[in-house]
Design an enzyme around this catalytic site. Structure first.
Site, PDB file in Angstrom:
ATOM      1  N   SER A   1     -81.493 -84.309 -73.055  1.00  0.00           N
ATOM      2  CA  SER A   1     -80.654 -85.322 -72.408  1.00  0.00           C
ATOM      3  C   SER A   1     -81.474 -86.561 -72.046  1.00  0.00           C
ATOM      4  O   SER A   1     -80.927 -87.590 -71.647  1.00  0.00           O
ATOM      5  CB  SER A   1     -79.909 -84.744 -71.207  1.00  0.00           C
ATOM      6  OG  SER A   1     -80.738 -84.729 -70.092  1.00  0.00           O
TER       7      SER A   1
ATOM      8  N   PRO B   1     -84.594 -80.507 -65.643  1.00  0.00           N
ATOM      9  CA  PRO B   1     -86.048 -80.339 -65.663  1.00  0.00           C
ATOM     10  C   PRO B   1     -86.844 -81.645 -65.808  1.00  0.00           C
ATOM     11  O   PRO B   1     -88.062 -81.623 -65.755  1.00  0.00           O
ATOM     12  CB  PRO B   1     -86.256 -79.463 -66.900  1.00  0.00           C
ATOM     13  CG  PRO B   1     -85.125 -79.819 -67.817  1.00  0.00           C
ATOM     14  CD  PRO B   1     -83.957 -80.127 -66.923  1.00  0.00           C
ATOM     15  N   GLY B   2     -86.147 -82.785 -65.998  1.00  0.00           N
ATOM     16  CA  GLY B   2     -86.919 -84.026 -65.945  1.00  0.00           C
ATOM     17  C   GLY B   2     -86.781 -84.965 -67.135  1.00  0.00           C
ATOM     18  O   GLY B   2     -87.573 -85.893 -67.281  1.00  0.00           O
ATOM     19  N   GLY B   3     -85.760 -84.743 -67.962  1.00  0.00           N
ATOM     20  CA  GLY B   3     -85.583 -85.614 -69.140  1.00  0.00           C
ATOM     21  C   GLY B   3     -85.395 -87.080 -68.769  1.00  0.00           C
ATOM     22  O   GLY B   3     -85.935 -87.977 -69.427  1.00  0.00           O
TER      23      GLY B   3
ATOM     24  N   ASP C   1     -84.117 -82.513 -56.748  1.00  0.00           N
ATOM     25  CA  ASP C   1     -83.410 -81.371 -57.360  1.00  0.00           C
ATOM     26  C   ASP C   1     -83.995 -80.086 -56.805  1.00  0.00           C
ATOM     27  O   ASP C   1     -85.219 -79.993 -56.616  1.00  0.00           O
ATOM     28  CB  ASP C   1     -83.582 -81.397 -58.896  1.00  0.00           C
ATOM     29  CG  ASP C   1     -82.484 -80.620 -59.606  1.00  0.00           C
ATOM     30  OD1 ASP C   1     -82.251 -79.443 -59.257  1.00  0.00           O
ATOM     31  OD2 ASP C   1     -81.859 -81.200 -60.509  1.00  0.00           O
TER      32      ASP C   1
ATOM     33  N   ASP D   1     -77.689 -87.877 -62.941  1.00  0.00           N
ATOM     34  CA  ASP D   1     -77.075 -87.122 -64.047  1.00  0.00           C
ATOM     35  C   ASP D   1     -76.534 -85.788 -63.524  1.00  0.00           C
ATOM     36  O   ASP D   1     -76.609 -84.774 -64.199  1.00  0.00           O
ATOM     37  CB  ASP D   1     -78.165 -86.904 -65.130  1.00  0.00           C
ATOM     38  CG  ASP D   1     -77.654 -86.204 -66.372  1.00  0.00           C
ATOM     39  OD1 ASP D   1     -76.471 -86.337 -66.688  1.00  0.00           O
ATOM     40  OD2 ASP D   1     -78.466 -85.520 -67.041  1.00  0.00           O
TER      41      ASP D   1
ATOM     42  N   LYS E   1     -69.112 -87.317 -65.401  1.00  0.00           N
ATOM     43  CA  LYS E   1     -68.716 -86.177 -66.251  1.00  0.00           C
ATOM     44  C   LYS E   1     -67.197 -86.110 -66.284  1.00  0.00           C
ATOM     45  O   LYS E   1     -66.543 -86.214 -65.229  1.00  0.00           O
ATOM     46  CB  LYS E   1     -69.289 -84.870 -65.700  1.00  0.00           C
ATOM     47  CG  LYS E   1     -70.777 -84.938 -65.349  1.00  0.00           C
ATOM     48  CD  LYS E   1     -71.670 -84.915 -66.565  1.00  0.00           C
ATOM     49  CE  LYS E   1     -73.134 -85.074 -66.159  1.00  0.00           C
ATOM     50  NZ  LYS E   1     -74.055 -85.207 -67.278  1.00  0.00           N
TER      51      LYS E   1
HETATM   52  C1  LIG Z   1     -77.508 -82.053 -66.083  1.00  0.00           C
HETATM   53  S1  LIG Z   1     -78.794 -81.567 -65.037  1.00  0.00           S
HETATM   54  C2  LIG Z   1     -79.888 -82.931 -65.096  1.00  0.00           C
HETATM   55  C3  LIG Z   1     -80.700 -83.006 -66.342  1.00  0.00           C
HETATM   56  C4  LIG Z   1     -81.728 -84.099 -66.291  1.00  0.00           C
HETATM   57  N1  LIG Z   1     -81.115 -85.426 -66.261  1.00  0.00           N
HETATM   58  C5  LIG Z   1     -82.661 -84.042 -67.466  1.00  0.00           C
HETATM   59  O1  LIG Z   1     -82.610 -84.945 -68.317  1.00  0.00           O
HETATM   60  O2  LIG Z   1     -83.476 -83.116 -67.536  1.00  0.00           O
HETATM   61  C6  LIG Z   1     -78.097 -81.693 -63.467  1.00  0.00           C
HETATM   62  C7  LIG Z   1     -79.035 -81.314 -62.339  1.00  0.00           C
HETATM   63  O3  LIG Z   1     -78.431 -81.698 -61.110  1.00  0.00           O
HETATM   64  C8  LIG Z   1     -78.876 -80.803 -60.111  1.00  0.00           C
HETATM   65  N2  LIG Z   1     -77.968 -80.916 -58.951  1.00  0.00           N
HETATM   66  C9  LIG Z   1     -76.638 -80.722 -58.915  1.00  0.00           C
HETATM   67  N3  LIG Z   1     -76.177 -80.935 -57.647  1.00  0.00           N
HETATM   68  C10 LIG Z   1     -77.255 -81.290 -56.893  1.00  0.00           C
HETATM   69  C11 LIG Z   1     -77.442 -81.650 -55.530  1.00  0.00           C
HETATM   70  N4  LIG Z   1     -76.401 -81.715 -54.691  1.00  0.00           N
HETATM   71  N5  LIG Z   1     -78.695 -81.965 -55.115  1.00  0.00           N
HETATM   72  C12 LIG Z   1     -79.743 -81.937 -55.946  1.00  0.00           C
HETATM   73  N6  LIG Z   1     -79.622 -81.605 -57.260  1.00  0.00           N
HETATM   74  C13 LIG Z   1     -78.404 -81.289 -57.719  1.00  0.00           C
HETATM   75  C14 LIG Z   1     -78.857 -79.467 -60.791  1.00  0.00           C
HETATM   76  O4  LIG Z   1     -79.734 -78.574 -60.132  1.00  0.00           O
HETATM   77  C15 LIG Z   1     -79.313 -79.814 -62.212  1.00  0.00           C
HETATM   78  O5  LIG Z   1     -80.691 -79.582 -62.368  1.00  0.00           O
END
Ligand SMILES: C[S@@+](CC[C@H](N)C(=O)[O-])C[C@H]1O[C@@H](n2cnc3c(N)ncnc32)[C@H](O)[C@@H]1O
Length: 360
Positions: A186, A220-222, A238, A274, A303
């Site tokens: 992503s 994970p950090g993308g 996160d 994201d 989303k």
């Molecule tokens: C789609 S993933 C993000 C992927 C990221 N953009 C990447 O490129 O690796 C969504 C992330 O949002 C985090 N998340 C969802 N609700 C959250 C909250 N209220 N506080 C902190 N993190 C949250 C989830 O743990 C998940 O790791």
């Protein structure tokens, strides 16, 4: 006489959203028209009722204002049963009546059938360009782009767009290679968002070496990876684990906290988000950051698992705009259903400083 349609390319499955959006643009300008869209076709045809309306629509359309379309043009002819031994002559015959073009795009759709035409389109592009040049139909000073959209190897829709208000990329798709060390695929979404939604000036302003960024829902950090690559010092919020290699760069601070309540001590330059959350919650969160001056640039995903996606998007962006207007903030925004987006769109907001207001 029936008007020739306007063609809008979109991600297959999003035809009704693209149609609803184009219809809303026509309505807003009091132009009567209707859309014709088949599910999963990867495009929408939009018909106006008379010449004057079609001309007016052509003059006002700008790809950067349309969220669910990747590319568009005004069709001038549809050629079916093209002779396979010489497709060029009938195309040239139509082009001679259309307009001189600055450049040519030989395109296909992003549908299953469309993608099968990719090799053919690539191969056909050079001989057709040469033939157009020989006929004197290509000129640098022209403001138009010629489009030949192949629906089959013997079926082509031909038309043109204003080069400044359509995409120079085939099908409007920015193809990017996943960076070797990116923690997730992503990562490409944010890379595309930055390149498509931000002007060069905005990118230069946001990504000065040493600037700061926040990534809400980062693991994970993308997305964090893209910010670090562009020179930012990033706070990643996160509960989940961040990629070890990325953390080893020492450009990331990881906070295992709730992204809906965490705020930076000092304003940052760029905020990205994201999180897989209700779009209205994300929109409100983004409005809060921008309103409070906690960031100048914000890039976020909405989303969209629901049915009426265009309506949801319009409501969410409207909500952010309303809140910024109430707070007397001046801003710029742009949004797109990007090639790397799936059931989501990406939105960019930028607060304008007083000096920059006339430049972006
Ligand atoms: C789609 S993933 C993000 C992927 C990221 N953009 C990447 O490129 O690796 C969504 C992330 O949002 C985090 N998340 C969802 N609700 C959250 C909250 N209220 N506080 C902190 N993190 C949250 C989830 O743990 C998940 O790791």
């Amino acid at each position: 006489m029936q008007q020739t349609p306007f063609i809008f390319f979109c991600r297959p499955g999003f035809e009704s959203d693209c149609a609803a959006e184009v219809q809303a643009i026509a309505n807003a300008h009091e132009l009567a028209g209707y859309a014709n869209a088949q599910t999963d076709a990867g495009y929408v045809r939009f018909y106006l009722f008379d010449d004057a309306s079609s001309e007016a629509f052509f003059d006002l359309l700008d790809l950067s204002d349309i969220i669910f379309a990747r590319q568009w043009f005004w069709a001038k002819a549809e050629l079916e049963e093209l002779p396979l031994e010489d497709r060029i002559t009938p195309i040239l015959d139509v082009c001679a009546d259309v307009a001189m073009a600055k450049s040519l795009l030989v395109e296909h759709l992003d549908s299953d059938e469309g993608r099968e035409l990719s090799k053919f389109c690539k191969k056909f592009s050079t001989p057709l360009t040469i033939a157009l040049e020989k006929q004197g139909l290509v000129h640098d000073d022209s403001e138009f782009r010629l489009h030949t959209l192949f629906l089959a190897t013997d079926h082509c829709v031909l038309g043109y767009s204003p080069a400044e208000r359509s995409s120079e990329l085939k099908g409007g798709i920015l193809r990017l290679k996943a960076p070797k060390n990116a923690p997730s695929r992503s990562s490409l979404k944010l890379d595309e968002a930055i390149q498509v939604l931000m002007s060069n000036r905005q990118q230069r302003d946001a990504f000065r070496l040493g600037n700061t960024g926040v990534d809400l829902g980062a693991a994970p950090g993308g997305w964090t990876f893209q910010l670090v690559e562009r020179g930012l010092q990033v706070s990643a919020i996160d509960n989940g684990p961040m990629d070890k290699k990325l953390m080893a760069t020492e450009h990331v601070e990881h906070y295992q906290e709730n992204a809906f309540t965490w705020l930076p001590e000092k304003p940052v330059n760029v905020l990205v988000c994201d999180m897989v959350e209700k779009p209205s919650l994300v929109a409100n969160l983004m409005a809060e950051w921008l309103e409070g001056g906690h960031t100048q640039h914000a890039i976020f995903n909405l989303k969209l698992p629901m049915k009426k996606r265009f309506q949801e998007v319009a409501d969410c962006i409207g909500l952010v705009c309303d809140r910024l207007e109430d707070a007397e903030k001046s801003y710029f925004w742009q949004a797109k259903h990007l090639y790397h987006d799936r059931e989501e769109i990406t939105v960019y907001f930028r607060l304008k400083s007083k000096v920059a207001q006339n430049h972006s």
